[in-house]
Design a protein around this motif. Structure first.
Motif, PDB file in Angstrom:
ATOM      1  N   GLU A 124       0.761  -1.231   0.091  1.00 27.29           N
ATOM      2  CA  GLU A 124       0.091   0.060   0.121  1.00 27.29           C
ATOM      3  C   GLU A 124       0.914   1.311  -0.019  1.00 27.29           C
ATOM      4  OE1 GLU A 124      -0.918   2.597   2.416  1.00 27.29           O
ATOM      5  OE2 GLU A 124       0.439   2.015   3.920  1.00 27.29           O
ATOM      6  N   LYS A 125       0.594   2.341  -0.616  1.00 22.99           N
ATOM      7  CA  LYS A 125       1.156   3.458  -0.871  1.00 22.99           C
ATOM      8  C   LYS A 125       0.289   4.679  -0.551  1.00 22.99           C
ATOM      9  CE  LYS A 125       2.952   4.897  -4.621  1.00 22.99           C
ATOM     10  NZ  LYS A 125       2.789   6.397  -5.036  1.00 22.99           N
ATOM     11  N   ALA A 126       0.120   5.238   0.797  1.00 30.45           N
ATOM     12  CA  ALA A 126      -0.646   6.278   1.189  1.00 30.45           C
ATOM     13  C   ALA A 126      -2.231   6.032   1.303  1.00 30.45           C
ATOM     14  CB  ALA A 126      -0.496   7.331   0.039  1.00 30.45           C
ATOM     15  N   THR A 127      -2.530   4.569   1.251  1.00 33.04           N
ATOM     16  CA  THR A 127      -4.050   4.246   1.309  1.00 33.04           C
ATOM     17  C   THR A 127      -4.396   4.512   2.778  1.00 33.04           C
ATOM     18  OG1 THR A 127      -3.730   2.612  -0.505  1.00 33.04           O
ATOM     19  CG2 THR A 127      -5.286   2.286   1.138  1.00 33.04           C
ATOM     20  N   LEU A 128      -3.429   3.928   3.615  1.00 27.38           N
ATOM     21  CA  LEU A 128      -3.650   3.992   4.878  1.00 27.38           C
ATOM     22  C   LEU A 128      -3.629   5.482   5.734  1.00 27.38           C
ATOM     23  CD1 LEU A 128      -1.847   0.752   6.682  1.00 27.38           C
ATOM     24  CD2 LEU A 128      -4.368   1.299   5.767  1.00 27.38           C
TER      25      LEU A 128
END
Length: 244
Positions: free
Chosen positions: A117-121
């Motif tokens: 994940e990239k910047a989803t959280l």
């Protein structure tokens, strides 16, 4: 930027993303794949089965595919995004696209070697006024997502999380024995520093991270659902002060 919402809380609304994806062709949060490719190549093998969470309209999946990663499953909760991306990469066998909530992944246990994940959280945490304190609601959301991520990882699999959040803040969410993983981290970027956390399924927390979990448990007197730290700075919307 034309697609910026009136306030950050809209980043949590699927309606905002559906509307944005109707006109926006591509946007890469926290930089393109090339910015951290040198780190990812040490962690992810070309033959690994990869799940990308909150893929959006980023070029990352396509860039990874053309770099030799040919088994990539992409999920996003925007149906508009998934339809557009499926069409865009229709000539990439082994690349699949699914509308899905990160808290309810419809994959069997131990399905993937790598979950990325990239910047989803980060987007899930948009309404937090300060990184020093995460609300119980957001912490619960993150916990549900991390539980699903851990479930879907194969033994020895890696969860890779790319974020602007510094270790002091983000490791508090990841350091839980029930996820059954160890934590390491790296950084990249010029001018503004981004972080890549690597959680390896089946490995124990380091003594330092185990002590962090124990302290959080003692502080809350129950399994941690939030981060509370004494801090005297004004609780401004910290997301508005960073370069995503």
């Amino acid at each position: 930027m034309d697609h910026l919402p009136d306030n950050n809380s809209r980043y949590k609304d699927v309606e905002y993303w559906d509307e944005r994806y109707k006109t926006e062709q591509c946007y890469d949060w926290l930089g393109s794949f090339s910015k951290f490719q040198h780190l990812l190549e040490k962690i992810v093998k070309k033959e690994d089965s990869i799940l990308i969470l909150g893929c959006g309209n980023s070029s990352m999946s396509g860039d990874m595919y053309h770099a030799g990663y040919r088994t990539i499953t992409n999920v996003d909760y925007s149906s508009v995004c998934i339809s557009a991306m499926k069409e865009r990469y229709s000539n990439c066998p082994g690349m699949t696209w699914h509308q899905m909530d990160v808290r309810q992944l419809s994959f069997p246990d131990a399905s993937f070697d790598v979950i990325l994940e990239k910047a989803t959280l980060d987007a899930i945490m948009v309404e937090e006024k300060t990184p020093w304190e995460v609300s119980p609601q957001t912490a619960s959301f993150i916990h549900q997502a991390l539980t699903e991520i851990s479930r879907c990882l194969k033994p020895g699999g890696r969860f890779v999380s790319v974020t602007f959040a510094q270790p002091f803040f983000r490791k508090r969410l990841y350091a839980r024995t029930e996820y059954s993983w160890s934590i390491s981290h790296h950084s990249y970027g010029e001018g503004f520093e981004y972080f890549m956390y690597v959680m390896t399924k089946g490995e124990e927390l380091s003594p330092e991270d185990a002590a962090l979990e124990k302290k959080l448990l003692e502080d809350t007197k129950s399994p941690p659902t939030g981060i509370t730290t004494t801090h005297n700075e004004d609780k401004e919307d910290f997301l508005s002060n960073i370069d995503l």
